[in-house]
Write a protein that holds these residues in place. Structure first.
Motif, PDB file in Angstrom:
ATOM      1  N   PHE A 227       0.825  -1.219   0.000  1.00 27.77           N
ATOM      2  CA  PHE A 227       0.000   0.000   0.000  1.00 27.77           C
ATOM      3  C   PHE A 227       0.857   1.266   0.000  1.00 27.77           C
ATOM      4  O   PHE A 227       2.056   1.229   0.263  1.00 27.77           O
ATOM      5  N   HIS A 228       0.203   2.367  -0.311  1.00 27.04           N
ATOM      6  CA  HIS A 228       0.880   3.662  -0.418  1.00 27.04           C
ATOM      7  C   HIS A 228       0.291   4.621   0.600  1.00 27.04           C
ATOM      8  O   HIS A 228      -0.917   4.649   0.802  1.00 27.04           O
ATOM      9  N   VAL A 229       1.153   5.414   1.239  1.00 22.26           N
ATOM     10  CA  VAL A 229       0.654   6.471   2.122  1.00 22.26           C
ATOM     11  C   VAL A 229       1.272   7.796   1.704  1.00 22.26           C
ATOM     12  O   VAL A 229       2.392   7.831   1.185  1.00 22.26           O
ATOM     13  N   SER A 230       0.549   8.866   1.935  1.00 20.91           N
ATOM     14  CA  SER A 230       1.042  10.189   1.590  1.00 20.91           C
ATOM     15  C   SER A 230       0.443  11.222   2.527  1.00 20.91           C
ATOM     16  O   SER A 230      -0.694  11.086   2.964  1.00 20.91           O
ATOM     17  N   SER A 237      -7.627   4.863  -1.291  1.00 21.51           N
ATOM     18  CA  SER A 237      -6.490   4.028  -1.689  1.00 21.51           C
ATOM     19  C   SER A 237      -5.171   4.579  -1.119  1.00 21.51           C
ATOM     20  O   SER A 237      -4.159   3.894  -1.132  1.00 21.51           O
ATOM     21  N   PHE A 239      -3.704   7.318  -2.413  1.00 19.87           N
ATOM     22  CA  PHE A 239      -3.050   8.139  -3.441  1.00 19.87           C
ATOM     23  C   PHE A 239      -3.639   9.539  -3.460  1.00 19.87           C
ATOM     24  O   PHE A 239      -4.832   9.724  -3.208  1.00 19.87           O
ATOM     25  N   PRO A 240      -2.792  10.537  -3.771  1.00 23.54           N
ATOM     26  CA  PRO A 240      -3.259  11.928  -3.747  1.00 23.54           C
ATOM     27  C   PRO A 240      -4.371  12.206  -4.751  1.00 23.54           C
ATOM     28  O   PRO A 240      -4.390  11.631  -5.840  1.00 23.54           O
TER      29      PRO A 240
ATOM     30  N   ARG B  11       2.937   1.529 -11.081  1.00 19.96           N
ATOM     31  CA  ARG B  11       1.483   1.639 -10.929  1.00 19.96           C
ATOM     32  C   ARG B  11       0.970   2.425 -12.128  1.00 19.96           C
ATOM     33  O   ARG B  11       0.864   3.651 -12.096  1.00 19.96           O
ATOM     34  N   ARG B  14      -1.644   5.103 -12.137  1.00 20.04           N
ATOM     35  CA  ARG B  14      -1.348   6.413 -11.548  1.00 20.04           C
ATOM     36  C   ARG B  14      -0.721   7.365 -12.565  1.00 20.04           C
ATOM     37  O   ARG B  14      -0.314   8.468 -12.208  1.00 20.04           O
ATOM     38  N   PHE B  64       5.634  -0.863  -5.057  1.00 20.33           N
ATOM     39  CA  PHE B  64       6.214  -1.557  -3.901  1.00 20.33           C
ATOM     40  C   PHE B  64       5.477  -1.045  -2.671  1.00 20.33           C
ATOM     41  O   PHE B  64       4.459  -0.375  -2.796  1.00 20.33           O
ATOM     42  N   ASN B  65       6.001  -1.307  -1.484  1.00 20.45           N
ATOM     43  CA  ASN B  65       5.463  -0.663  -0.277  1.00 20.45           C
ATOM     44  C   ASN B  65       6.020   0.749  -0.279  1.00 20.45           C
ATOM     45  O   ASN B  65       7.239   0.933  -0.218  1.00 20.45           O
ATOM     46  N   THR B  66       5.156   1.736  -0.376  1.00 13.71           N
ATOM     47  CA  THR B  66       5.681   3.084  -0.586  1.00 13.71           C
ATOM     48  C   THR B  66       5.138   4.099   0.413  1.00 13.71           C
ATOM     49  O   THR B  66       3.986   4.047   0.810  1.00 13.71           O
ATOM     50  N   MET B  67       6.014   5.024   0.789  1.00 13.49           N
ATOM     51  CA  MET B  67       5.652   6.090   1.728  1.00 13.49           C
ATOM     52  C   MET B  67       6.117   7.421   1.176  1.00 13.49           C
ATOM     53  O   MET B  67       7.309   7.620   0.965  1.00 13.49           O
ATOM     54  N   HIS B  68       5.188   8.321   0.961  1.00  8.89           N
ATOM     55  CA  HIS B  68       5.490   9.690   0.549  1.00  8.89           C
ATOM     56  C   HIS B  68       5.398  10.506   1.838  1.00  8.89           C
ATOM     57  O   HIS B  68       4.304  10.703   2.357  1.00  8.89           O
ATOM     58  N   THR B  69       6.535  10.918   2.382  1.00  7.68           N
ATOM     59  CA  THR B  69       6.535  11.460   3.746  1.00  7.68           C
ATOM     60  C   THR B  69       6.730  12.976   3.776  1.00  7.68           C
ATOM     61  O   THR B  69       6.186  13.680   2.936  1.00  7.68           O
TER      62      THR B  69
END
Lengths: 384, 275
Positions: A227-230, A237, A239-240, B11, B14, B64-69
């Motif tokens: 999964f993605h976090v932002s 989901s 996503f932005p 992805r 996206r 992948f496992n992703t983090m936009h921090t």
């Protein structure tokens, strides 16, 4: 197994956290919270957990959010100056709904202030410290035993509501040693973290989908679901998204998930409030002086009671509103220039006499000072 | 390597991405998944963490496992991920402003600890997302929106900074040198400990426009002309290297990582408890 032990508040915080399942701690030395880090450094590797001393409080806060999203229950501990540095990360944790616990052992402020002295100046910072509207839960115990018990509650709230929880303490509570009853495991239930996937193979985990109670899906461990976090406004989901409707939905759900559950989150304690004509509102270590003052006043046949919020945010408004209806005067005692007094004032629709006993010199409010205020209020309101 | 196979690491739902047409960031993103593919790494065991900036948007496109921090904090978040899940390959991707300015402190300390991370720095010598302000790697005497009379600051040499801070694999490439870029990212991913790969990339939209290279091709030609392989550079006098981009693998040493040392500590204490 249960037993009585002598323990320091900071130490109880660390050991209670480990009991709650905390397996990752990142921190930076600061008085009067350092002993939490020291205890974690000693104890965490013994239970297979990880301690790291980071380069500053920003990094410490970021590391615990990383560890939490990766799959471990995580905590950091600091005091005022460090808590200020952590605010941006607390906002991020709110936004990505990362279960995390931020301990702030308060000391005198602002700035470097009085590192070894008592203060309760960070109450509003705990609520509004990070920018933007955001939910928060803050818990503030009064005794070492409560520190041990309620740090477990803090972790459970963090998991259940998927939110950062601020665990407030103060210099007296952190450094005080007192005897405590070490509850057996059966008395301290902890909410476990889910595994890597809760779904069938082809389904996609939606980390931010809210249920009808506005709660996000329980967090799973990083891995299979990818999964993605932002920190950007996002949809279910993660996503932005740029649409106004999505932004509105996210911000309202984040707010509602705490607001709608305030009554189940709220914990408060009362002493002799049933017939109280004068109500004292006090919290943290200061509530100990208040309790003593109430006991002495009762010996003198003054009808005083104590209301002690343990959950500071959301503020236990429902119960206090009930009490305000039947008292003639309220005294708020706090070691700041007046913070919780505004919350009480907001609820005080009948304009019941409201008195603030404020102290900011770093020394504990004494029972005598509270008794003097009780006498003053009594002469102004009850003796007319 | 077939392009269609590389697409599985992205992805695709996206797309389109936020980058300008001709931006070098896409080259680095492709080189990264190419390296992952060549190493046959399990995508479920890769975490990619980014901060804020144009290049940091890469995490939204990688499957992948992703983090936009947060701006500057990616390495600190990644440290938490790696310590919580030691079995993961943890990668940080970010720009020169993100990693070296606001994130400079986290960068040097991760190097010092030899934290088992792979840091890929997209160095375009400018803040792109905010519209072309000078960064810690903007060369002296070049122009930026906040250096309208020319930049008077000295710049960081990312490679020297990484080596002197304790990173155990350090390489530099440019987006013109795709083959080397893939190779260095591969070597960085295979490396045990802190690996830093700086890749010079083109922001023709801002850095280029302010400095007489508004077309992507002009900037790629610039990278081609200014680049000197490390082996050749070692034999050149320092004055001839002025303004040049030295590319190659500068450091590749084996050293126990923070992560290995902490795992050993846990094992030691576990045995002690049993005794």
């Amino acid at each position: 197994m249960s037993e009585y032990v002598l323990m320091q508040g900071d130490e109880a915080c660390a050991l209670g956290a480990i009991k709650a399942g905390c397996r990752f701690f990142a921190g930076y030395p600061i008085t009067p919270a350092t002993e939490i880090a020291e205890t974690m450094a000693k104890e965490l590797p013994k239970v297979g957990g990880t301690f790291i001393q980071m380069e500053d409080e920003i990094a410490s806060a970021a590391a615990i959010v990383g560890a939490s999203l990766a799959g471990e229950k995580a905590m950091t501990a600091t005091s005022g100056p460090g808590f200020s540095l952590m605010q941006e990360v607390i906002g991020y944790a709110s936004m990505v709904e990362a279960p995390t616990v931020f301990v702030n052992v308060q000391r005198g402020g602002p700035s470097t202030g009085m590192p070894t002295k008592l203060a309760q100046g960070d109450i509003m910072q705990a609520r509004w410290g990070t920018h933007g509207d955001h939910p928060v839960i803050a818990i503030y115990p009064s005794t070492v035993e409560e520190v041990y018990r309620y740090i477990v509650t803090a972790f459970n709230y963090a998991e259940h509501y998927r939110t950062p929880v601020v665990f407030l303490m103060d210099e007296v509570l952190g450094h005080m040693r007192e005897s405590l009853y070490l509850p057996p495991d059966s008395e301290l239930k902890s909410v476990p973290r889910a595994g890597e996937s809760v779904l069938e193979d082809d389904d996609i985990f939606q980390p931010f989908i809210g249920d009808d109670q506005m709660l996000a899906a329980p967090l799973i461990k990083m891995g299979k679901s990818r999964f993605h976090v932002s920190g950007l406004v996002h949809d279910e989901s993660g996503f932005p998204v740029g649409a106004a409707v999505d932004a509105n939905r996210l911000l309202r759900r984040l707010d509602h998930k705490i607001r709608l559950h305030a009554d189940e989150i709220n914990i408060c304690d009362e002493y002799m409030t049933d017939d109280a004509e004068i109500l004292i509102v006090a919290y943290g270590s200061v509530a100990r002086s208040a309790l003593r003052a109430v006991k002495i006043a009762r010996e003198d046949k003054i009808n005083v009671g104590l209301f002690r919020p343990i959950t500071i945010w959301p503020f236990p408004a429902t119960r206090l509103r009930q009490l305000l209806k039947k008292t003639s005067a309220v005294i708020v005692v706090e070691m700041n220039l007046g913070q919780i007094v505004y919350e009480v004032s907001r609820l005080n629709r009948r304009s019941t006499k409201l008195e603030l006993l404020s102290k900011v010199n770093g020394e504990m409010v004494t029972p005598q000072e509270i008794l003097d205020t009780i006498a003053k209020v009594k002469s102004e309101v009850l003796d007319l | 390597m077939s392009t269609s196979r590389l697409l599985t690491y992205l992805r695709q739902d996206r797309m389109p991405h936020v980058w300008c047409p001709g931006c070098g960031n896409g080259v680095i993103m492709k080189a990264f998944v190419d390296a992952i593919d060549r190493l046959l790494l399990d995508p479920e065991r890769i975490a990619v963490v980014s901060g804020i900036g144009c290049s940091s948007r890469v995490t939204g496109y990688l499957n992948f496992n992703t983090m936009h921090t947060l701006h500057g904090r990616a390495i600190a978040f990644a440290t938490g991920v790696k310590l919580a899940r030691p079995e993961f390959k943890v990668v940080v991707m970010g720009g020169d402003g993100d990693v070296l300015a606001i994130g400079g402190n986290h960068f040097i300390h991760a190097c010092r600890r030899n934290m088992d991370l792979t840091v890929v720095i997209f160095n375009n010598n400018i803040y792109g997302m905010t519209g072309g302000q000078y960064s810690p790697t903007t060369p002296e005497d070049t122009y930026a929106s906040t250096a309208p009379y020319g930049n008077i600051e000295d710049q960081f040499d990312t490679v020297k900074l990484a080596i002197n801070s304790g990173a155990t694999y350090v390489a530099r490439s440019t987006v013109y040198h795709y083959v080397q870029t893939v190779q260095y990212i591969q070597n960085g991913l295979k490396h045990k400990g802190m690996s830093v790969i700086e890749i010079m990339t083109n922001c023709h939209t801002y850095f280029g426009r302010y400095n007489g290279m508004p077309e992507p091709v002009q900037m790629l030609s610039y990278f081609k002309e200014k680049s000197v392989p490390l082996k050749k550079a070692e034999k050149m006098p320092p004055e001839e290297l002025d303004g040049k981009i030295v590319i190659g693998e500068f450091v590749d040493i084996e050293k126990e990582t923070y992560n290995e040392k902490y795992e050993q500590l846990k094992l030691k204490l576990a045995f002690k408890e049993k005794e």
